[in-house]
Design an enzyme around this catalytic site. Structure first.
Site, PDB file in Angstrom:
ATOM      1  N   GLU A 181      -1.215  -3.525  -3.755  1.00 39.63           N
ATOM      2  CA  GLU A 181      -1.744  -2.238  -4.206  1.00 39.63           C
ATOM      3  C   GLU A 181      -3.219  -2.313  -4.585  1.00 39.63           C
ATOM      4  OE1 GLU A 181      -0.983   1.913  -5.493  1.00 39.63           O
ATOM      5  OE2 GLU A 181      -0.317   0.526  -3.937  1.00 39.63           O
ATOM      6  N   THR A 353      -6.567  15.574   2.746  1.00 46.03           N
ATOM      7  CA  THR A 353      -6.279  14.247   2.209  1.00 46.03           C
ATOM      8  C   THR A 353      -4.862  13.785   2.494  1.00 46.03           C
ATOM      9  OG1 THR A 353      -6.640  12.845   0.268  1.00 46.03           O
ATOM     10  CG2 THR A 353      -5.492  14.949  -0.093  1.00 46.03           C
TER      11      THR A 353
END
Length: 389
Positions: A181, A353
């Site tokens: 991540e 997005t």
């Protein structure tokens, strides 16, 4: 309460499109009020902290192109593109270019391999950390490079390609070939500070776990630990948060770079990432994330389930969730990476997005309050903020 930068600045494309389709300007007017407010307190370097006071527009907290900040910068560029780059939407472009100067100020390169990365910033302190979420930035830079003069455009595109290489190595540096991540970088100083910057509990866990393995005479695991720890202490980057939830940002950037440069290397990188998803995440009913892809550290340890009877370590624990963005974004960008440029051409469409295409439409209306740029410094409050995953 306070607003989050990425929330306030990531509704413009959709509401502008809604006004265009309904003929009612109220939707566009509402979301552009947020940009006008942010513009009034827009800092000279264009870098806005992630928490914004909705009453006066002042901001505080971390500056990041990762979680909670990312798409604000993306939408400054894309609102300009959505309006077909007319003079009416040039204020968006002006704000974006200012922010890109700020982004450049956050660029550092790792040691020894010189990977470019985007630091996070709190007040005047830089942190050598970059989210995988920030891997949208190479694509954004490539998409916006054409709006510069020839020399500056070349510099911006070159930076985009450098950052894309870093993001691809988020994947390639792991045994699963799937990224964690976020990553911590070695900027050339003593590596200990990177390992211990807020991740002491993980390091403690490693040592305690492998001490237990030694007691249980799990020699194979101990050797892997010793060998890989030595290697990690010398490498450029180390994973911070270790899960992989099928995020799209890196393949999104590979798509833009392939479309804009024609370099098939980006297709090859995308194919390698897709193959890693196939190998590690595909199940009978779809795809799932990994709860702890700790092999991203290059270490065979994790929140490990040790089968003492069979001497096995289960390293790719699945989370049994397929995030909605995997279909909406990750697979879509991978599909487009291998499709002809005539499929959703970038001179006719702009992606929001969440990778939904919106048609580019000429805008000739003025944006009230954005006729001129304001450059006061954003007020920062000394507070360490929490982060969303």
């Amino acid at each position: 309460g306070d607003s989050i930068l990425a929330d306030s600045g990531t509704e413009q494309l959709e509401f502008i499109a809604l006004s265009q389709r309904t003929g009612d300007p109220k939707y566009q007017e509402k979301v552009e009020k947020a940009i006008v407010a942010l513009n009034k307190t827009f800092p000279a370097d264009g870098l806005v902290p992630i928490y914004v006071n909705p009453n006066d527009g002042t901001a505080y907290g971390t500056i990041t192109f990762g979680a909670m900040g990312d798409s604000f910068y993306e939408y400054l560029l894309k609102a300009w593109i959505q309006g077909n780059k007319t003079s009416s939407v040039k204020p968006y472009r002006d704000m974006w270019e200012t922010s890109m100067k700020g982004l450049v100020s956050l660029i550092r390169r790792s040691s020894p391999s010189s990977f470019a990365y985007i630091c996070e910033k709190t007040r005047e302190t830089l942190t050598d950390k970059m989210d995988e979420l920030a891997c949208f930035a190479p694509g954004m830079l490539a998409l916006g490079s054409s709006g510069y003069g020839k020399v500056e455009a070349k510099k911006i595109l070159s930076l985009a390609e450098e950052l894309a290489w870093t993001c691809y190595n988020f994947y390639q540096s792991t045994q699963t070939k799937l990224a964690g991540e976020n990553y911590l970088f070695n900027p050339g100083r003593d590596y200990t500070h990177v390992l211990m910057s807020g991740y002491a509990s993980d390091i403690d866990f490693m040592h305690k776990y492998f001490k237990k393995c030694k007691e249980l005479k799990q020699h194979r695991i101990v050797k892997l630990y010793d060998d890989n720890l030595k290697r990690n202490l010398l490498q450029d980057m180390s994973v911070g948060t270790t899960w992989n939830i099928l995020r799209p940002e890196t393949v999104e950037s590979l798509f833009y770079l392939w479309r804009l440069t024609g370099n098939v290397t980006y297709q090859e990188w995308g194919w390698n990432i897709f193959q890693a998803f196939e190998k590690n995440c595909r199940i009978e009913s779809g795809y799932v994330g990994l709860t702890d892809s700790i092999r991203a550290l290059g270490l065979e340890y994790s929140r490990i389930q040790l089968d003492l009877e069979n001497d096995r370590v289960n390293l790719a624990l699945k989370d049994n969730k397929m995030q909605t963005f995997f279909l909406a974004e990750t697979l879509k960008y991978l599909y487009l990476l291998f499709s002809p440029p005539t499929v959703i051409p970038l001179d006719e469409w702009v992606f929001n997005t969440e990778a939904h295409p919106l048609r580019i439409v000429n805008r000739n209306d003025d944006i009230a309050g954005l006729e001129r740029q304001h450059k006061p410094t954003v007020g920062l409050q000394g507070r360490k903020t929490g982060r969303f995953g």
